[in-house]
Design a protein around this motif. Structure first.
Motif, PDB file in Angstrom:
ATOM      1  N   ARG A  21     -10.318  57.877 -36.849  1.00 12.40           N
ATOM      2  CA  ARG A  21     -10.178  56.688 -36.003  1.00 12.40           C
ATOM      3  C   ARG A  21      -9.079  56.837 -34.733  1.00 12.40           C
ATOM      4  NH1 ARG A  21     -14.413  55.844 -37.410  1.00 12.40           N
ATOM      5  NH2 ARG A  21     -15.026  53.945 -38.596  1.00 12.40           N
ATOM      6  N   LYS A  22      -8.141  57.867 -35.032  1.00 12.06           N
ATOM      7  CA  LYS A  22      -7.323  58.173 -33.892  1.00 12.06           C
ATOM      8  C   LYS A  22      -7.977  58.983 -32.737  1.00 12.06           C
ATOM      9  CE  LYS A  22      -3.106  57.450 -36.650  1.00 12.06           C
ATOM     10  NZ  LYS A  22      -1.809  58.199 -37.142  1.00 12.06           N
ATOM     11  N   GLU A  23      -7.655  58.541 -31.530  1.00 14.89           N
ATOM     12  CA  GLU A  23      -8.685  59.027 -30.526  1.00 14.89           C
ATOM     13  C   GLU A  23      -8.031  60.549 -30.356  1.00 14.89           C
ATOM     14  OE1 GLU A  23      -8.329  59.445 -25.824  1.00 14.89           O
ATOM     15  OE2 GLU A  23      -7.155  57.863 -26.708  1.00 14.89           O
ATOM     16  N   LYS A  24      -6.892  60.961 -29.986  1.00 15.28           N
ATOM     17  CA  LYS A  24      -6.127  62.275 -29.696  1.00 15.28           C
ATOM     18  C   LYS A  24      -6.712  63.168 -30.791  1.00 15.28           C
ATOM     19  CE  LYS A  24      -2.563  61.377 -26.628  1.00 15.28           C
ATOM     20  NZ  LYS A  24      -1.162  61.707 -26.119  1.00 15.28           N
ATOM     21  N   ILE A  25      -6.372  62.897 -32.129  1.00 20.86           N
ATOM     22  CA  ILE A  25      -6.972  63.645 -33.120  1.00 20.86           C
ATOM     23  C   ILE A  25      -8.257  63.906 -33.356  1.00 20.86           C
ATOM     24  CG2 ILE A  25      -6.724  63.971 -35.687  1.00 20.86           C
ATOM     25  CD1 ILE A  25      -4.265  62.197 -36.068  1.00 20.86           C
ATOM     26  N   LEU A  26      -9.081  62.918 -33.062  1.00 22.25           N
ATOM     27  CA  LEU A  26     -10.567  62.992 -32.884  1.00 22.25           C
ATOM     28  C   LEU A  26     -11.065  63.855 -31.790  1.00 22.25           C
ATOM     29  CD1 LEU A  26     -13.361  61.682 -33.934  1.00 22.25           C
ATOM     30  CD2 LEU A  26     -13.031  60.150 -32.132  1.00 22.25           C
ATOM     31  N   LEU A  27     -10.446  63.906 -30.687  1.00 16.38           N
ATOM     32  CA  LEU A  27     -10.836  64.857 -29.418  1.00 16.38           C
ATOM     33  C   LEU A  27     -10.612  66.230 -29.742  1.00 16.38           C
ATOM     34  CD1 LEU A  27     -10.105  62.464 -26.567  1.00 16.38           C
ATOM     35  CD2 LEU A  27     -12.316  62.889 -27.371  1.00 16.38           C
ATOM     36  N   TYR A  28      -9.298  66.737 -30.398  1.00 14.54           N
ATOM     37  CA  TYR A  28      -8.757  67.915 -30.744  1.00 14.54           C
ATOM     38  C   TYR A  28      -9.712  68.643 -31.740  1.00 14.54           C
ATOM     39  CZ  TYR A  28      -5.162  67.768 -26.854  1.00 14.54           C
ATOM     40  OH  TYR A  28      -4.711  67.916 -25.826  1.00 14.54           O
ATOM     41  N   GLU A  90     -13.810  57.842 -20.635  1.00 17.19           N
ATOM     42  CA  GLU A  90     -14.653  56.653 -20.894  1.00 17.19           C
ATOM     43  C   GLU A  90     -13.869  55.629 -22.029  1.00 17.19           C
ATOM     44  OE1 GLU A  90     -18.972  56.715 -20.361  1.00 17.19           O
ATOM     45  OE2 GLU A  90     -17.174  56.518 -19.245  1.00 17.19           O
ATOM     46  N   HIS A  91     -13.020  56.337 -22.971  1.00 10.05           N
ATOM     47  CA  HIS A  91     -12.089  55.703 -23.743  1.00 10.05           C
ATOM     48  C   HIS A  91     -10.999  54.877 -22.706  1.00 10.05           C
ATOM     49  CE1 HIS A  91      -9.920  54.395 -27.376  1.00 10.05           C
ATOM     50  NE2 HIS A  91      -9.107  54.930 -26.959  1.00 10.05           N
ATOM     51  N   GLU A  92     -10.222  55.517 -21.906  1.00  9.11           N
ATOM     52  CA  GLU A  92      -9.550  54.933 -20.799  1.00  9.11           C
ATOM     53  C   GLU A  92     -10.004  54.025 -20.100  1.00  9.11           C
ATOM     54  OE1 GLU A  92      -7.828  58.492 -18.754  1.00  9.11           O
ATOM     55  OE2 GLU A  92      -6.868  59.357 -20.348  1.00  9.11           O
ATOM     56  N   ASN A  93     -11.075  53.931 -19.818  1.00 10.18           N
ATOM     57  CA  ASN A  93     -12.015  53.090 -18.850  1.00 10.18           C
ATOM     58  C   ASN A  93     -12.615  51.847 -19.894  1.00 10.18           C
ATOM     59  OD1 ASN A  93     -11.511  54.535 -16.520  1.00 10.18           O
ATOM     60  ND2 ASN A  93     -13.466  55.416 -16.772  1.00 10.18           N
ATOM     61  N   GLU A  94     -12.207  51.871 -21.166  1.00  6.96           N
ATOM     62  CA  GLU A  94     -12.686  51.029 -22.176  1.00  6.96           C
ATOM     63  C   GLU A  94     -14.339  50.775 -22.052  1.00  6.96           C
ATOM     64  OE1 GLU A  94     -10.580  47.346 -21.122  1.00  6.96           O
ATOM     65  OE2 GLU A  94      -8.577  48.279 -21.835  1.00  6.96           O
ATOM     66  N   VAL A  95     -14.970  51.921 -21.850  1.00  2.00           N
ATOM     67  CA  VAL A  95     -16.360  52.026 -22.157  1.00  2.00           C
ATOM     68  C   VAL A  95     -16.603  52.131 -23.620  1.00  2.00           C
ATOM     69  CG1 VAL A  95     -18.606  53.205 -21.690  1.00  2.00           C
ATOM     70  CG2 VAL A  95     -16.643  52.724 -19.919  1.00  2.00           C
ATOM     71  N   PHE A  96     -16.037  52.967 -24.173  1.00  2.47           N
ATOM     72  CA  PHE A  96     -16.028  53.049 -25.873  1.00  2.47           C
ATOM     73  C   PHE A  96     -14.667  53.005 -26.407  1.00  2.47           C
ATOM     74  CE2 PHE A  96     -19.311  56.471 -24.138  1.00  2.47           C
ATOM     75  CZ  PHE A  96     -20.379  55.471 -24.307  1.00  2.47           C
ATOM     76  N   ASN A  97     -14.682  52.380 -27.425  1.00  4.77           N
ATOM     77  CA  ASN A  97     -13.234  52.299 -28.276  1.00  4.77           C
ATOM     78  C   ASN A  97     -13.377  53.661 -29.365  1.00  4.77           C
ATOM     79  OD1 ASN A  97     -15.186  51.563 -30.561  1.00  4.77           O
ATOM     80  ND2 ASN A  97     -15.000  49.560 -30.130  1.00  4.77           N
ATOM     81  N   SER A  98     -12.273  53.503 -30.075  1.00  7.24           N
ATOM     82  CA  SER A  98     -12.072  54.649 -30.929  1.00  7.24           C
ATOM     83  C   SER A  98     -13.219  54.997 -32.006  1.00  7.24           C
ATOM     84  CB  SER A  98     -10.545  54.574 -31.905  1.00  7.24           C
ATOM     85  OG  SER A  98      -9.761  54.652 -30.625  1.00  7.24           O
ATOM     86  N   LYS A  99     -13.504  53.678 -32.487  1.00  4.55           N
ATOM     87  CA  LYS A  99     -14.729  53.542 -33.600  1.00  4.55           C
ATOM     88  C   LYS A  99     -15.965  54.287 -32.881  1.00  4.55           C
ATOM     89  CE  LYS A  99     -17.302  50.629 -36.786  1.00  4.55           C
ATOM     90  NZ  LYS A  99     -17.386  49.073 -37.096  1.00  4.55           N
ATOM     91  N   GLU A 100     -16.364  53.840 -31.667  1.00  2.78           N
ATOM     92  CA  GLU A 100     -17.469  54.272 -31.057  1.00  2.78           C
ATOM     93  C   GLU A 100     -17.140  55.808 -30.805  1.00  2.78           C
ATOM     94  OE1 GLU A 100     -18.911  50.253 -28.610  1.00  2.78           O
ATOM     95  OE2 GLU A 100     -17.351  51.186 -27.916  1.00  2.78           O
ATOM     96  N   LEU A 101     -16.260  56.264 -30.482  1.00  2.60           N
ATOM     97  CA  LEU A 101     -15.958  57.611 -30.161  1.00  2.60           C
ATOM     98  C   LEU A 101     -16.270  58.498 -31.532  1.00  2.60           C
ATOM     99  CD1 LEU A 101     -12.591  58.097 -28.062  1.00  2.60           C
ATOM    100  CD2 LEU A 101     -14.932  58.378 -27.514  1.00  2.60           C
ATOM    101  N   SER A 102     -15.717  57.941 -32.570  1.00  2.00           N
ATOM    102  CA  SER A 102     -15.860  58.616 -34.023  1.00  2.00           C
ATOM    103  C   SER A 102     -17.535  58.599 -34.216  1.00  2.00           C
ATOM    104  CB  SER A 102     -15.170  58.058 -34.988  1.00  2.00           C
ATOM    105  OG  SER A 102     -15.680  56.836 -35.442  1.00  2.00           O
TER     106      SER A 102
END
Length: 485
Positions: A21-28, A90-102
């Motif tokens: 659920r952590k954005e940076k860990i998820l992206l890398y 998209e996350h920074e613009n609040e289009v998607f939250n961390s859950k939606e990113l995962s």
């Protein structure tokens, strides 16, 4: 074991990313997972594409399968690489939250695993199942933004492609009936067995099977007039997904058509060719018309994909070795060039806040890297040298001439010039002009790397044809001609 690993690596990666659920860990972590499945796929497929055949259990990989698998691995890697930049914005613009990113990354990696499965299986039935599953999974990606337009596009995609998949199922059933008594039940739908025993298949049933199968999968491949889902889906999906759908997803259906085409042309020479020729010509006419009048950047790119699928269908319809060479070369060229321009569109729409081409101006100065990449991508999809679409189109044109189809060659020449003019007319004013909008280019080494990789690959295959690569394409032409298995 390696084939199973090639499919399990993205699937397991997707499950792990679903739990993060952590954005940076998820992206890398997504980039690491993408690199892992790229290495696995290359290790598995490179020995096969140079001459070997893997034949075991439910798997069958020859040069044609390996070709599509390598394309999928490379383009999927660049899509995940670009997603790091795109989804971060998209996350920074609040289009998607961390859950939606995962959820996005889980669905993307599951999507990749299913596509790899589709190209690696030996049975027509399993190929059909894989193509159907890609629709169900990718529909969630199309509707990621969850607004009215995205939701409508996702439902249209599901409904129309499901109709196509059902028609293809009738084709599978007729194929099974045509092979009844010729092949044992457990091998009656195996691609290699069907080719080896094609002359003994029921020719009448095979004609009906060819009609249903090509029309059904033609819907998924975006062949007109069965293409209505494609412009909506490509325009509403996130740009990395648009690149995947255009550069990889359409290949799934075209691969199924190619496999069936090989069998059908042995049983009923010319029958499948004529069907594909008709659909290809209609696709080229409709797509070129909508490219000319398009106002939406991504919809124009979607119609360009329909145009390329139509050209591949025409090349199969011509059916000479040179035209078939052009068909597989154009598959590769389109798979590389279309994600490139879709990724550029993601950068531009983030910066300008619109997909309306008339509202996008001065990109070359406001966004220097993206402007240069868009110019390269625009020339690539328009079919300008030295990009590979030009070479693929030229091969198909010469294929028509070598077959004595002079009227078809003239038609292709006129349409390709018209498409080139339409794309440049729509795209290049975006790079110049002036705008009052405050526009800044987002700096992202991952997104830039994905675009640079695709430009480098496009220029490499457009400028060079090593003897080893020519041998690979000749091998695929032989597979499509039914000469080897």
């Amino acid at each position: 074991m390696m084939v199973s690993s090639m499919i399990l690596v993205p699937l397991v990666t997707g499950v792990l990313l679903f739990l993060i659920r952590k954005e940076k860990i998820l992206l890398y972590a997504s980039v690491i997972g993408a690199f892992a499945f790229l290495i696995t796929a290359l290790y598995c497929c490179l020995p096969i594409i140079t001459g070997d055949v893997f034949n075991g259990s439910i798997w069958y990989i020859d040069s044609l399968s390996a070709f599509f698998l390598i394309i999928t691995a490379v383009i999927s890697f660049t899509a995940i690489l670009y997603s790091k930049s795109y989804m971060e914005a998209e996350h920074e613009n609040e289009v998607f939250n961390s859950k939606e990113l995962s959820h996005y990354y889980f669905t993307m990696f599951a999507f990749i695993a299913i596509i790899l499965f589709t190209f690696a299986v030996r049975s027509a039935a399993l190929t059909w199942i894989g193509i159907g599953m890609t629709t169900m999974v990718s529909a969630f990606l199309v509707g990621m933004h969850k607004d009215a337009a995205a939701t409508e596009a996702a439902w249209k995609y599901i409904m129309l492609c499901s109709v196509g998949i059902m028609l293809a199922l009738f084709g599978i059933a007729l194929l099974f009936a045509a092979s009844s008594g010729v092949l044992p039940d457990d091998a009656s739908l195996d691609w290699p067995a069907l080719v080896l025993n094609a002359l003994d298949l029921n020719p009448v049933l095979m004609k009906f099977a060819a009609a249903f199968f090509i029309i059904g999968l033609g819907t998924k491949a975006g062949l007109a007039p069965l293409h209505n889902w494609l412009p909506d889906a490509h325009s509403q999906a996130p740009s990395p997904v648009s690149g995947m759908m255009s550069g990889v997803l359409l290949n799934c259906a075209m691969y199924g058509i190619m496999r069936f085409y090989t069998v059908s042309e042995i049983v009923n020479p010319g029958f499948a060719k004529n069907i594909l020729l008709i659909f290809g010509i209609i696709s080229l006419i409709i797509a070129s018309s909508f490219i000319f009048i398009s106002k939406d950047f991504k919809r124009m790119l979607a119609y360009s994909s329909i145009e390329n699928m139509g050209l591949i269908a025409i090349a199969l319809g011509i059916g000479t070795p040179l035209a078939l060479f052009g068909a597989v070369f154009l598959v590769m060229a389109h798979s590389v060039c279309k994600p490139l321009i879709f990724f550029c569109s993601g950068n531009i729409t983030h910066a300008y806040g619109t997909r309306n081409m008339s509202e996008i101006r001065n990109v070359s100065k406001k966004m220097k890297f993206t402007g240069l990449a868009t110019a390269a991508g625009g020339l690539a999809i328009a079919g300008a040298p030295p990009f590979p679409l030009f070479m693929g189109e030229l091969l198909i044109l010469f294929g028509a001439l070598s077959a004595g189809s002079y009227y078809l060659a003239g038609f292709l020449g006129i349409m390709l010039i018209f498409v080139f003019a339409s794309i440049t007319m729509n795209l290049f004013p975006m790079l110049s002009g002036s705008t009052d909008k405050e526009v800044s280019e987002r700096k992202s080494p991952f997104g830039s790397a994905a675009i640079v990789i695709l430009i480098a690959i496009a220029l490499s295959i457009g400028l060079f044809m090593p003897e080893a690569m020519k041998d690979v394409f000749d091998s695929m032409v032989s597979v499509l001609s039914g000469d080897i298995i």
